[in-house]
Design a protein around this motif. Structure first.
Motif, short mmCIF file in Angstrom:
data_model
loop_
_atom_site.label_atom_id
_atom_site.label_comp_id
_atom_site.label_asym_id
_atom_site.label_seq_id
_atom_site.Cartn_x
_atom_site.Cartn_y
_atom_site.Cartn_z
N UNK A 442 0.80 -0.94 -0.02
CA UNK A 442 0.43 0.22 0.23
C UNK A 442 0.94 1.44 0.09
N UNK A 443 0.34 2.21 -1.21
CA UNK A 443 1.25 3.78 -0.96
C UNK A 443 0.90 4.76 -0.50
N UNK A 444 0.90 5.77 -0.23
CA UNK A 444 0.49 6.83 0.14
C UNK A 444 0.36 7.58 -1.17
N UNK A 445 0.33 7.30 -2.12
CA UNK A 445 1.38 8.62 -3.50
C UNK A 445 1.43 7.57 -4.63
N UNK A 463 1.95 -6.67 3.34
CA UNK A 463 2.77 -7.25 3.16
C UNK A 463 3.87 -5.95 4.13
N UNK A 464 3.64 -4.63 2.58
CA UNK A 464 4.88 -3.95 2.95
C UNK A 464 3.44 -2.33 2.82
N UNK A 465 4.10 -1.32 3.70
CA UNK A 465 3.32 -0.07 3.64
C UNK A 465 4.56 1.20 3.03
N UNK A 466 3.77 1.70 2.67
CA UNK A 466 4.93 3.04 2.23
C UNK A 466 4.47 4.66 2.08
N UNK A 467 4.45 5.39 3.50
CA UNK A 467 4.41 6.16 3.27
C UNK A 467 3.66 7.50 1.34
N UNK A 486 6.16 2.53 8.06
CA UNK A 486 5.87 2.26 6.70
C UNK A 486 7.64 2.12 6.56
N UNK A 487 7.58 2.04 5.20
CA UNK A 487 9.79 1.38 5.17
C UNK A 487 10.02 2.47 4.55
N UNK A 491 13.03 9.03 4.71
CA UNK A 491 13.30 9.82 3.09
C UNK A 491 12.03 11.14 3.32
N UNK A 492 11.39 10.85 4.65
CA UNK A 492 10.08 11.48 4.44
C UNK A 492 9.30 12.77 5.50
#
Length: 535
Positions: A442-445, A463-467, A486-487, A491-492
């Motif tokens: 799942x990706x925020x953007x 599985x994975x989440x990315x801001x 989030x992984x 960087x954010x």
């Protein structure tokens, strides 16, 4: 003394002399003939004032009757019989007709030839004239018989649903309207008898030709057939972008009107337009239900390359393959998708799903999604997959996104080519439930290069989440209290304590290479829900 009898001729002369005297006096006072008789003259303004007064009185009658009808219902609902009863009390029987057309009521004033709509909450719409098209089913002839050539100055005109069906039939039989212009002249409501002009004719659906034809042996009107949810509904304009014998290639201007309560159920590409190629579709709103049981579907366009501007979809869209709120399967030769939004629920059984587009290439700007997006593969609030190089600017998604197999994202799920994302945010919850290790996330953007964007939606994945979820991230933000672990957090910037007004400031602070906020980008403000929307 005998009184002189004045003849009719003398009366006419006396009246004429009086009128001439008044005009001369007005001219001497500095008032010209055009000021008296012109479109904005004294006489014209007097007529306009009279019409405005009539409309105000008509709306007042409807509002009184609606309030009374709601008050007489223990649940506060509006029933057709009760509304008609209250209207008759206001004006007398036979002067006003109330009809329940599903999601709203239609109120016709027979004396003025005007009608209004009232929604189920009692809100009264603006006055609309009842238009008589003398040539239904012929878009090359105006409603009063004038000849139209399809040029920009004399576009083909659609005044009724028979015109819309004839337009669809002509495209599906090989007329592509290349370099031609077609304009929608009024709002069309498939549930309203006022949108049909051939009510005296009976129709039949011809499965061989996939058209509606007049059939005196049938028992159903066109309205009864085309709104039957057990049938095929409206036949989309064009079949496929790849079918050179049946695709639209012209310019369709919705003229800021609506096509309401459309129902489409076909194995072909589905939408108001099924298939287009290098076409332009603009200034149109769609509502209803659009289904493709075997192919792709979109509110406006099922499949094809197109420039789409200033349009919105509120229809539920469901496709076997690719689904999008505005366009389903957008071609790599598309150019621009601008100032569009979706509020309908969007579903795909097997492939890409997007709140605005399932797949698309080109520039996409100033759009937003409010509808739920659910698909089996790549699903996103704005764009399921970039079919070519894509530049996404000034976007927001507030709809929840579900992907039942691979990637779900707030803005874009999959990048076939370079994808630049600028000045966007996601508020929707993103849920991905697949089990494919290398792809489930799942990706925020999303995107290849993402700049000046932020995510404050909740992220869930097996599985994975990315801001943010982009390859290269600059000046991006997320709310750690909402998105959880989030992984890509290193960087954010975390803005969990940032005031919501600062969200607006962050979006309006963008500067291009010339140090300016682009003139073609909409500015932002704080919306009633406490999050940024377009001014």
């Amino acid at each position: 003394m005998k009184q002189k009898r004045i003849s009719k001729q003398e009366k006419g002369i006396t009246l004429l002399a009086l009128v001439i005297t008044i005009i001369i006096l007005l001219i001497l006072a500095g008032i010209t003939i055009s000021a008296i008789t012109g479109d904005n003259g004294i006489i014209g303004n007097a007529g306009q004032a009279k019409e405005e007064t009539e409309i105000a009185n008509e709306k007042e009658i409807i509002e009184k009757a609606t309030v009374q009808a709601m008050g007489n219902n223990k649940y506060g609902n509006i029933e057709e019989d009760e509304l008609q009863k209250q209207l008759d009390k206001e004006t007398g029987e036979g002067r006003i007709e109330a009809t329940d057309i599903g999601d709203e009521f239609e109120i016709i004033f027979n004396d003025s030839n005007r009608y209004y709509t009232v929604d189920k909450d009692g809100n009264v719409g603006e006055a609309q004239d009842i238009i008589e098209d003398k040539n239904p089913g012929d878009i090359t002839t105006g409603k009063d018989g004038e000849t139209l050539d399809g040029s920009e100055e004399k576009p083909y005109e659609i005044w009724c649903i028979e015109d819309l069906c004839a337009f669809s039939k002509s495209v599906n039989e090989g007329e592509n309207y290349f370099n031609k212009f077609v304009k929608l002249m009024t709002t069309l409501n498939f549930n309203s008898s006022l949108s049909y002009k051939d009510n005296q004719y009976k129709y039949q659906y011809d499965e061989t030709t996939n058209t509606y034809i007049i059939d005196e042996n049938s028992e159903k009107t066109l309205k009864e057939l085309i709104t039957d949810t057990n049938g095929v509904g409206f036949i989309p304009i064009g079949k496929s972008a790849s079918d050179v014998e049946a695709r639209f290639r012209g310019t369709f201007d919705g003229n800021n009107h609506e096509v309401k309560n459309i129902y489409v159920n076909t194995a072909n590409n589905a939408g108001l337009f099924g298939g287009v190629f290098q076409a332009t579709v603009e200034n149109i709103k769609i509502s209803g239900t659009i289904i493709s049981t075997e192919n792709s579907a979109g509110g406006l366009i099922g499949k094809g390359s197109a420039t789409i501007k200033n349009s919105r979809n509120e229809a539920m869209v469901k496709a076997k393959r690719i689904a999008g709120g505005v366009i389903g399967e957008g071609g790599w030769q598309s150019i621009l998708l601008e100032s569009c939004f979706n509020a309908g629920a969007i579903y795909s059984e097997t492939s890409y799903t997007g709140g605005i587009a399932g797949t698309y290439a080109g520039k996409i700007s100033n759009c937003y999604n409010l509808g739920k997006v659910e698909g089996n593969n790549y699903s996103a609030g704005i764009l399921g997959e970039a079919a070519g190089k894509v530049e996404i600017t000034n976007y927001f998604n507030q709809g929840n996104v579900i992907s039942t197999r691979v990637i779900g994202a707030g803005i874009i799920a999959d990048e076939y080519a370079e994808t630049i994302v600028n000045n966007c945010y996601n508020l929707g919850d993103i849920t991905t439930t697949g089990t494919i290790v290398s792809h489930t996330a799942s990706k925020g953007i999303g995107g290849t290069y993402t700049n000046n964007s932020y995510n404050i939606g909740k992220l869930e994945s097996t599985k994975s989440c990315y801001a943010i979820g982009a390859e290269i991230v600059t000046n991006c933000y997320y709310d750690s209290t909402l998105v959880g672990k989030v992984e890509d957090a290193n960087n954010i910037k975390d803005i969990s304590n940032l005031d919501k007004n600062e969200f607006v400031n962050l979006l309006n602070a963008y500067k291009n290479q010339e140090g300016q906020y682009p003139t073609d980008w909409k500015k932002w403000k704080l919306g009633v829900n406490g999050y940024p929307i377009f001014e």
